[in-house]
Motif scaffolding. Structure first.
Motif, PDB file in Angstrom:
ATOM      1  N   PHE A   1       0.827  -1.204   0.000  1.00 22.68           N
ATOM      2  CA  PHE A   1       0.000   0.000   0.000  1.00 22.68           C
ATOM      3  C   PHE A   1       0.863   1.257   0.000  1.00 22.68           C
ATOM      4  CE2 PHE A   1      -3.379  -2.876   1.496  1.00 22.68           C
ATOM      5  CZ  PHE A   1      -4.447  -2.428   0.730  1.00 22.68           C
ATOM      6  N   ILE A   2       1.971   1.204   0.706  1.00 22.28           N
ATOM      7  CA  ILE A   2       2.876   2.356   0.754  1.00 22.28           C
ATOM      8  C   ILE A   2       3.472   2.616  -0.631  1.00 22.28           C
ATOM      9  CG2 ILE A   2       5.089   3.169   1.682  1.00 22.28           C
ATOM     10  CD1 ILE A   2       2.752   3.401   3.622  1.00 22.28           C
ATOM     11  N   GLU A   3       3.926   1.555  -1.278  1.00 20.95           N
ATOM     12  CA  GLU A   3       4.508   1.712  -2.606  1.00 20.95           C
ATOM     13  C   GLU A   3       3.458   2.187  -3.614  1.00 20.95           C
ATOM     14  OE1 GLU A   3       7.701   1.631  -3.038  1.00 20.95           O
ATOM     15  OE2 GLU A   3       7.985   1.027  -0.947  1.00 20.95           O
ATOM     16  N   ARG A   4       2.244   1.717  -3.462  1.00 19.50           N
ATOM     17  CA  ARG A   4       1.163   2.129  -4.357  1.00 19.50           C
ATOM     18  C   ARG A   4       0.840   3.609  -4.166  1.00 19.50           C
ATOM     19  NH1 ARG A   4      -3.562  -1.700  -3.484  1.00 19.50           N
ATOM     20  NH2 ARG A   4      -1.869  -3.153  -3.963  1.00 19.50           N
ATOM     21  N   THR A   5       0.798   4.038  -2.913  1.00 16.89           N
ATOM     22  CA  THR A   5       0.539   5.452  -2.617  1.00 16.89           C
ATOM     23  C   THR A   5       1.638   6.322  -3.190  1.00 16.89           C
ATOM     24  OG1 THR A   5      -0.619   4.849  -0.573  1.00 16.89           O
ATOM     25  CG2 THR A   5       0.156   7.112  -0.752  1.00 16.89           C
TER      26      THR A   5
END
Length: 230
Positions: free
Chosen positions: A215-219
């Motif tokens: 989720f962090i990388e996607r954000t």
């Protein structure tokens, strides 16, 4: 025996820490994801379980426990995981872990979280630009925190509290990883000691560590303009 229920959102740093710990130690649990971005933690059904309206929390056959630090200690004791996670058999080693756990609330957690909030959450909520004065205050706080991690907590050791990984390392690494979402990871990667420690934590906890941080990388990919506008 009823299975442990775990309520979490992987955009939450403490949620990721507990999630990674559960997975790394193969502790069975019922997945109970909560979408903070949709306000699900404010629903009446959620409040019946957890009036605090926060994640993470666990429901262990009716025993509700909030706060990530308390949850991690509880899981260490109940599931009798390997001692290095929370070394209660050695009063000095466990005191070192507790030292970090108490310190992190107003240091690693506060500063990294507020850099993230000032760059992404608050502008989206208010429709206003970034408060540069406040942002710079918390960026300075991150730098001071990273210096303390280097000079005091690590200080020649591979992990924050000794020669092996503990729950302190999971919590600390998850807080710093939040900075990647807003392109501010340089605040810790510029410190070779802390960067090397982050690498060791990631290697020790993979594949769970990378999985929890998708989720962090996607954000980070969705908001490339944050970096461009600074």
């Amino acid at each position: 025996m009823a299975q442990l229920k775990y309520y979490y959102d992987l955009m939450s740093q403490p949620s990721r820490a507990v999630y990674i710990f559960l997975k790394a130690n193969k502790i069975p649990f019922q997945d109970k994801p909560v979408a903070l971005r949709k306000g699900e933690h404010f629903s009446e059904d959620f409040k019946k379980l957890n009036p605090m309206s926060k994640v993470p929390f666990v429901d262990d056959n009716g025993f509700i426990l909030t706060e990530s630090v308390a949850i991690l200690k509880y899981l260490c004791s109940k599931y009798k995981v390997k001692d290095h996670w929370y070394p209660q058999s050695d009063v000095k080693k466990v005191a070192r872990v507790d030292e970090y756990l108490n310190w992190q609330h107003t240091n690693t957690r506060l500063n990294a979280a507020l850099v993230f909030q000032h760059l992404l959450i608050l502008p989206k909520m208010t429709g206003k630009g970034v408060n540069e004065n406040q942002l710079n205050k918390f960026k300075k706080g991150v730098k001071e925190t990273v210096s303390s991690l280097d000079r005091y907590y690590l200080n020649g050791k591979p992990y924050l509290c000794g020669d092996d990984i503990s729950i302190a390392d999971i919590l600390g690494a998850c807080e710093l990883m939040q900075l990647r979402a807003v392109h501010e990871e340089h605040l810790y990667t510029e410190n070779p000691t802390v960067l090397a420690w982050m690498g060791r934590v990631r290697e020790k906890l993979n594949p769970e560590f990378d999985s929890a941080h998708k989720f962090i990388e996607r954000t980070r990919d969705v908001y490339p303009h944050i970096k461009a506008n600074l």
